[in-house]
Write a protein that holds these residues in place. Structure first.
Motif, PDB file in Angstrom:
ATOM      1  N   ILE A 203       0.844  -1.198   0.000  1.00  0.00           N
ATOM      2  CA  ILE A 203       0.000   0.000   0.000  1.00  0.00           C
ATOM      3  C   ILE A 203       0.878   1.246   0.000  1.00  0.00           C
ATOM      4  O   ILE A 203       0.665   2.192  -0.758  1.00  0.00           O
ATOM      5  CB  ILE A 203      -0.933   0.005   1.228  1.00  0.00           C
ATOM      6  N   PHE A 204       1.908   1.215   0.856  1.00  0.00           N
ATOM      7  CA  PHE A 204       2.805   2.370   0.945  1.00  0.00           C
ATOM      8  C   PHE A 204       3.491   2.625  -0.390  1.00  0.00           C
ATOM      9  O   PHE A 204       3.624   3.757  -0.840  1.00  0.00           O
ATOM     10  CB  PHE A 204       3.850   2.120   2.038  1.00  0.00           C
ATOM     11  N   LEU A 205       3.900   1.539  -1.059  1.00  0.00           N
ATOM     12  CA  LEU A 205       4.581   1.657  -2.351  1.00  0.00           C
ATOM     13  C   LEU A 205       3.668   2.307  -3.381  1.00  0.00           C
ATOM     14  O   LEU A 205       4.048   3.263  -4.063  1.00  0.00           O
ATOM     15  CB  LEU A 205       5.017   0.269  -2.817  1.00  0.00           C
ATOM     16  N   VAL A 206       2.436   1.796  -3.482  1.00  0.00           N
ATOM     17  CA  VAL A 206       1.492   2.339  -4.458  1.00  0.00           C
ATOM     18  C   VAL A 206       1.228   3.810  -4.160  1.00  0.00           C
ATOM     19  O   VAL A 206       1.210   4.647  -5.062  1.00  0.00           O
ATOM     20  CB  VAL A 206       0.185   1.516  -4.440  1.00  0.00           C
ATOM     21  N   CYS A 207       1.075   4.130  -2.872  1.00  0.00           N
ATOM     22  CA  CYS A 207       0.797   5.516  -2.502  1.00  0.00           C
ATOM     23  C   CYS A 207       2.000   6.422  -2.784  1.00  0.00           C
ATOM     24  O   CYS A 207       1.819   7.579  -3.139  1.00  0.00           O
ATOM     25  CB  CYS A 207       0.413   5.611  -1.035  1.00  0.00           C
ATOM     26  N   SER A 208       3.212   5.881  -2.629  1.00  0.00           N
ATOM     27  CA  SER A 208       4.375   6.732  -2.937  1.00  0.00           C
ATOM     28  C   SER A 208       4.396   7.088  -4.412  1.00  0.00           C
ATOM     29  O   SER A 208       4.794   8.189  -4.778  1.00  0.00           O
ATOM     30  CB  SER A 208       5.702   6.046  -2.618  1.00  0.00           C
ATOM     31  N   PHE A 209       3.973   6.145  -5.248  1.00  0.00           N
ATOM     32  CA  PHE A 209       3.889   6.467  -6.680  1.00  0.00           C
ATOM     33  C   PHE A 209       2.921   7.621  -6.892  1.00  0.00           C
ATOM     34  O   PHE A 209       3.198   8.531  -7.671  1.00  0.00           O
ATOM     35  CB  PHE A 209       3.428   5.248  -7.478  1.00  0.00           C
ATOM     36  N   ALA A 210       1.783   7.559  -6.194  1.00  0.00           N
ATOM     37  CA  ALA A 210       0.786   8.611  -6.366  1.00  0.00           C
ATOM     38  C   ALA A 210       1.291   9.926  -5.798  1.00  0.00           C
ATOM     39  O   ALA A 210       1.082  10.986  -6.372  1.00  0.00           O
ATOM     40  CB  ALA A 210      -0.513   8.201  -5.680  1.00  0.00           C
ATOM     41  N   GLU A 211       2.001   9.860  -4.657  1.00  0.00           N
ATOM     42  CA  GLU A 211       2.463  11.080  -4.004  1.00  0.00           C
ATOM     43  C   GLU A 211       3.507  11.795  -4.841  1.00  0.00           C
ATOM     44  O   GLU A 211       3.594  13.021  -4.823  1.00  0.00           O
ATOM     45  CB  GLU A 211       3.065  10.754  -2.634  1.00  0.00           C
ATOM     46  N   THR A 212       4.337  11.034  -5.554  1.00  0.00           N
ATOM     47  CA  THR A 212       5.379  11.665  -6.360  1.00  0.00           C
ATOM     48  C   THR A 212       4.900  11.953  -7.781  1.00  0.00           C
ATOM     49  O   THR A 212       5.689  12.372  -8.613  1.00  0.00           O
ATOM     50  CB  THR A 212       6.625  10.782  -6.417  1.00  0.00           C
ATOM     51  N   GLU A 246      10.462  16.988  -8.721  1.00  0.00           N
ATOM     52  CA  GLU A 246       9.870  15.668  -8.920  1.00  0.00           C
ATOM     53  C   GLU A 246      10.914  14.582  -8.675  1.00  0.00           C
ATOM     54  O   GLU A 246      10.658  13.591  -7.990  1.00  0.00           O
ATOM     55  CB  GLU A 246       9.313  15.555 -10.341  1.00  0.00           C
ATOM     56  N   TYR A 247      12.119  14.810  -9.213  1.00  0.00           N
ATOM     57  CA  TYR A 247      13.148  13.786  -9.048  1.00  0.00           C
ATOM     58  C   TYR A 247      13.697  13.769  -7.626  1.00  0.00           C
ATOM     59  O   TYR A 247      14.033  12.707  -7.112  1.00  0.00           O
ATOM     60  CB  TYR A 247      14.260  13.998 -10.078  1.00  0.00           C
ATOM     61  N   ALA A 248      13.768  14.964  -7.016  1.00  0.00           N
ATOM     62  CA  ALA A 248      14.229  15.002  -5.618  1.00  0.00           C
ATOM     63  C   ALA A 248      13.251  14.257  -4.733  1.00  0.00           C
ATOM     64  O   ALA A 248      13.650  13.467  -3.871  1.00  0.00           O
ATOM     65  CB  ALA A 248      14.377  16.453  -5.164  1.00  0.00           C
ATOM     66  N   SER A 249      11.936  14.447  -4.963  1.00  0.00           N
ATOM     67  CA  SER A 249      10.971  13.769  -4.097  1.00  0.00           C
ATOM     68  C   SER A 249      10.946  12.279  -4.391  1.00  0.00           C
ATOM     69  O   SER A 249      10.680  11.469  -3.498  1.00  0.00           O
ATOM     70  CB  SER A 249       9.585  14.382  -4.252  1.00  0.00           C
ATOM     71  N   MET A 250      11.274  11.914  -5.629  1.00  0.00           N
ATOM     72  CA  MET A 250      11.395  10.494  -5.944  1.00  0.00           C
ATOM     73  C   MET A 250      12.541   9.876  -5.157  1.00  0.00           C
ATOM     74  O   MET A 250      12.417   8.786  -4.586  1.00  0.00           O
ATOM     75  CB  MET A 250      11.664  10.354  -7.432  1.00  0.00           C
ATOM     76  N   PHE A 251      13.645  10.609  -5.091  1.00  0.00           N
ATOM     77  CA  PHE A 251      14.812  10.147  -4.322  1.00  0.00           C
ATOM     78  C   PHE A 251      14.446  10.004  -2.861  1.00  0.00           C
ATOM     79  O   PHE A 251      14.751   8.985  -2.221  1.00  0.00           O
ATOM     80  CB  PHE A 251      15.960  11.144  -4.515  1.00  0.00           C
ATOM     81  N   ILE A 252      13.752  11.027  -2.323  1.00  0.00           N
ATOM     82  CA  ILE A 252      13.408  10.997  -0.898  1.00  0.00           C
ATOM     83  C   ILE A 252      12.443   9.860  -0.597  1.00  0.00           C
ATOM     84  O   ILE A 252      12.607   9.122   0.381  1.00  0.00           O
ATOM     85  CB  ILE A 252      12.794  12.349  -0.479  1.00  0.00           C
ATOM     86  N   SER A 253      11.447   9.681  -1.456  1.00  0.00           N
ATOM     87  CA  SER A 253      10.471   8.634  -1.135  1.00  0.00           C
ATOM     88  C   SER A 253      11.097   7.253  -1.300  1.00  0.00           C
ATOM     89  O   SER A 253      10.734   6.324  -0.570  1.00  0.00           O
ATOM     90  CB  SER A 253       9.210   8.786  -1.972  1.00  0.00           C
ATOM     91  N   SER A 254      12.057   7.114  -2.217  1.00  0.00           N
ATOM     92  CA  SER A 254      12.787   5.850  -2.300  1.00  0.00           C
ATOM     93  C   SER A 254      13.540   5.595  -1.000  1.00  0.00           C
ATOM     94  O   SER A 254      13.559   4.471  -0.481  1.00  0.00           O
ATOM     95  CB  SER A 254      13.808   5.874  -3.439  1.00  0.00           C
ATOM     96  N   TYR A 301      10.968   2.743  -9.663  1.00  0.00           N
ATOM     97  CA  TYR A 301      10.056   3.783 -10.129  1.00  0.00           C
ATOM     98  C   TYR A 301      10.081   3.876 -11.651  1.00  0.00           C
ATOM     99  O   TYR A 301       9.051   3.998 -12.296  1.00  0.00           O
ATOM    100  CB  TYR A 301      10.480   5.142  -9.555  1.00  0.00           C
ATOM    101  N   MET A 302      11.294   3.838 -12.210  1.00  0.00           N
ATOM    102  CA  MET A 302      11.425   3.996 -13.661  1.00  0.00           C
ATOM    103  C   MET A 302      10.946   2.751 -14.385  1.00  0.00           C
ATOM    104  O   MET A 302      10.308   2.821 -15.427  1.00  0.00           O
ATOM    105  CB  MET A 302      12.887   4.271 -14.000  1.00  0.00           C
TER     106      MET A 302
END
Lengths: 347, 181
Positions: A203-212, A246-254, A301-302
């Motif tokens: 769930i957290f993974l799917v939501c991180s996709f949505a959040e970023t 967008e990429y910074a938040s992708m890094f942070i959420s990873s 993510y990619m």
């Protein structure tokens, strides 16, 4: 003593800031490279050896573009939008534990910019502010398509924040703390949370996709329906800031995914390494382990982006409200029962 | 078998609107399958040709710019019979025939020759039918990499004999090669 702490923290903050910027820069290159590889192409390979200088070339290009300001009454907000996005994306990295501790000149240095008790709440708080950057920027653009895009982005982010928060509650019940440092410490060895909370992780993974705002939840950007997205009216480095954020938040959420569920800086045999090779070496290996984990998530993510097509808007909302939230609540109940059962308090 | 259900290719698939089961509606397994396909492509051979360094190999039947040939003695092969112009589907070729004077015997192989031979390169589709039609081995489409260089005026795209006829030096070289063999 006080100056030592100030110096220590300043160095840490600058290092974390530099790392985030560097990773965001190279995430743009990685995105293009991974996209190319998954499509049987080579990708950018002209700037520097194997395209290693491509992010610099991209940045230089963005800097040299004209800074266009649309005819809008909200000039201040127009400039504030990308600034908010960017600072929010960078602020989150303050509470991430990059390692346990280092021993430099007899001092114990904690590898974390700040160790606050409510780190997890802080992360959530800052992440929810992220939607303001998009919303304010699009509102100030004085462009209905930008605004529509921002409406999509913000309603999506708010919807998925609920499920994300609920999925975290189950984790909190297990760990009993909100401090990221303690959550990381609890996962020593192979005691990773993902083995105890697989559904919560999903769930957290799917939501991180949505959040970023990443595919398959990238409805905020759409050439066919919205001309561009919330950044249609932006140009030059303001646009660059949005893309960069967008990429910074992708890094942070990873990183947060790796810290919360994949054992943070822990690796099998860390205890042995501390005893035999010293604290410093063990923790530097730990940092590299965390780095490898978060790089995997950035790649993930990619990888997902080039595999799954995007959702329709009603599908997106149905998944968020009707699937993920009930599932997260069920997960909380199951976790609660398991905890009671393991304590022997059930029946 | 009823005509509606017959499959000529053997790959016909009946579309059904049956309700998906719970596991199918989760899509998780399908997503994992899809991701395995994409990750497989990470390791396949890349199809890119790095252009300026690598050049794609030309087909054996590649047809480049036209050439009006000379024989080993340097005389033009073309007799202005007009078959190329007739065969040209794009109507790109025009010519004017002339009679050879006794003093021009070293220039043209037969009594009749083309005093004007023009190909409109804007019309030409490089099909090579002129080459097939020619009974005198006069016109050929070469392996030249340059097809038609860009110009500012439409008139410049009409290539006359100055651009089409094989240079004398090349004819001499061909003759030497033939003698050597």
């Amino acid at each position: 003593m006080d100056t030592a702490i100030i110096i220590e923290k300043s160095v840490l903050i600058v290092a974390v800031f530099a790392l985030t910027m560097l990773m965001a820069m190279y995430a743009t290159l990685a995105e293009r490279k991974v996209a190319a590889w998954l499509q049987d192409r080579i990708g950018p390979n002209r700037a520097g050896k194997g395209g290693i200088l491509q992010p610099l070339a991209d940045g230089l290009k963005l800097f040299s573009k004209e800074e266009f300001l649309p005819d809008t009454p909200n000039k201040f907000l127009f400039v504030a939008g990308p600034a908010i996005s960017m600072s929010v994306a960078l602020m989150t990295s303050a509470v991430i534990p990059w390692g346990d501790k280092l021993e430099i000149a007899g001092r114990t240095v904690i590898m974390q910019a700040t160790d606050i008790d409510v780190a997890l709440l802080y992360v959530f708080g800052v992440l929810s502010v992220g939607v303001y950057g998009i919303m304010i920027g699009a509102w100030a653009s004085n462009n209905k398509f930008s605004l529509m895009s921002a409406m999509r982005a913000s309603s999506q982010m708010i919807s998925y924040e609920v499920a994300m928060g609920l999925s975290i509650i189950a984790l909190l019940m297990m760990t009993g703390t909100l401090s990221l440092r303690e959550i990381a410490a609890q996962q020593s060895g192979m005691n990773w949370n993902v083995f105890y909370q697989p559904v919560g992780f999903l769930i957290f993974l799917v939501c991180s996709f949505a959040e970023t705002n990443r595919t398959p939840f990238d409805l905020a950007e759409c050439e066919a329906e919205l001309i561009g997205g919330y950044h249609t009216e932006y140009s030059s480095m303001r646009m660059g800031f949005y893309l960069f954020a967008e990429y910074a938040s992708m890094f942070i959420s990873s990183t947060i995914l790796a810290v919360l569920y994949f054992g943070a800086y822990n690796y099998p045999g860390m205890q042995w390494a501390v005893e035999n090779w010293g604290v410093n070496v063990a923790n530097i290996i730990g940092f590299l382990a965390l780095f490898a984990k978060l790089c995997f998530f950035i790649f993930f993510y990619m990888w997902v982006r080039w595999t799954i097509p995007r959702f329709r808007y009603d599908q997106l909302m149905r998944l968020g409200w009707q699937m993920l939230i009930p599932l997260a609540i069920a997960n909380i109940f199951v976790t609660a029962i398991c905890i009671l059962w393991s304590d022997g308090n059930l029946f | 078998m009823a005509l509606q259900t017959m499959s000529l290719s053997g790959r016909k698939k009946e579309v059904s609107n049956k309700k998906m089961t719970f596991l199918e509606r989760l899509y998780l397994w399908t997503i994992i399958k899809g991701m395995m396909i994409t990750i497989g492509h990470l390791f396949t051979r890349k199809v890119t040709i790095k252009y300026p360094e690598q050049v794609r190999e030309r087909s054996k039947v590649y047809r480049g710019q036209h050439l009006l040939k000379r024989d080993e003695q340097g005389r033009e092969n073309c007799t202005a019979c007009g078959l190329c112009a007739l065969s040209c589907p794009a109507e790109a070729i025009t010519m004017t025939a002339s009679e050879r004077k006794p003093s021009e015997k070293h220039l043209y192989r037969e009594e009749k020759y083309a005093s004007v031979y023009e190909i409109n390169m804007l019309r030409c589709i490089f099909c090579g039918l002129c080459e097939e039609a020619c009974p005198k081995d006069a016109i050929y489409l070469t392996e030249s990499k340059v097809l038609v260089p860009s110009q500012y005026d439409r008139e410049d795209f009409i290539f006359g004999k100055d651009k089409l006829v094989m240079p004398l030096t090349e004819a001499m070289k061909n003759a030497q090669l033939k003698n050597a063999n």
